[in-house]
Design a protein around this motif. Sequence first.
Motif: not given
Length: 410
Positions: A200-201, A206-208, A327-329, A364-367
């Motif tokens: 979902k993140s 994808k929409t943008l 997910m981001a390859r 984790f903070k950056n992601t």
Amino acid sequence: MAKNTGTCKNKNCHSPISEHGDANTKRYCEKHYELCKEKAKKIFESRISKIADNFISSKKITKVQRLIDNNKVREEIVRKKVKYQWISQSIKRKSNFNDILKSREWKNTQKLMKGKVILCSKKELKKYIQNACQIYLLKLLYSRKYLDKNNTHQRYIISPKGEANPIVTLNLEVAYSFNPFSNVSTSSNDIILIPTRIRKSFALKKTLLKNKLTHAKNHSHKNNNTIKKRYGFYGIIKSENTPAEVDAFMDTMRVKLTPPSSPFIQYPPFLYCNIEELLPLFHLAQIEYIRIHKKEESHIFIKLKKMPTINWIYLEAFALISFHALMARNGKDILKKASSWIENESSNDTQQFYIIKKQIEEDFKNTFNVDMSKQTEFIKIYNSCFSENVVELHPTSKTIISIRKNIFKK
């Protein structure tokens, strides 16, 4: 046989059902049974009239005349019989595979691939479909939905201890890795079993991007007429392979899609076991990285788990970071980065853990924009991966602990 009783099945009629023959069988009163017969007669006459009024094309007349002139009427009759037999055998063969073709794994795979241009054929396509179906089976088992007798897969495996209540599931989705610039897939490695939260993140991104890329995609499709979407796996497989090859493939699929009879040891119910022992996200990330990347490149998961000083929370946090990268390859990048943490020379295990801990906290903070030092924030994001809370903050020790419940009540 007992006669039907009650009122006529016509919703606006309250007359009793007729006691005679067909009218009673069809649950009509005498009046509505006569009307039903009259309606059926009119429909039949309309069909006969339509067939009688059909115009026979000159092409068909010419074909029949040619067969008569060349004395090939008998050959044509034989050819029609052979074709009819072939179609009958094809239908019969397909009916033998209904357990596969109607399974949720097959249907979900077909639905997933429907939005993609799959550039595979013959062996590659069969392997692609087989792998994708197996990912859906893994989802059923790993999410623990197999414990729910109302699950959409219609595959319920009861625990030796009885029915579990509540049934806590890991929220997972089967999705394609994020690639807004191409709608083409050439390998099942493009498909990932991933926590719903991670998928979902990427939905917003994808929409943008969708509006920006619409013009470019339309232009690309106009200039590339050779790539076409293909639907209906069974039809494609049947057209590209011999009947014997189709039978062999479907028999293999039947074996591959048979769930284990006792999955409780490998996939025990949540809340029944400690999360710090199960490490569900970490082990799922390890499975997916081994499947998609080379096995030797995924040694990082084994090395991290073997470290005596690393806390389980950081293993699960690393798993979430890994899923996001997959997910981001960018899966290979995260493996290389993590390898550098472990290979970094340090004087002792405590110092090495401190280095890894800081790197995971930073990533984790950056992601996810979550500070792991704020335990309540980490608990919130971690619990969001499940259908129900599985961890909580211990009131006195202020450490994150598993929630345990007696889910097998007698």
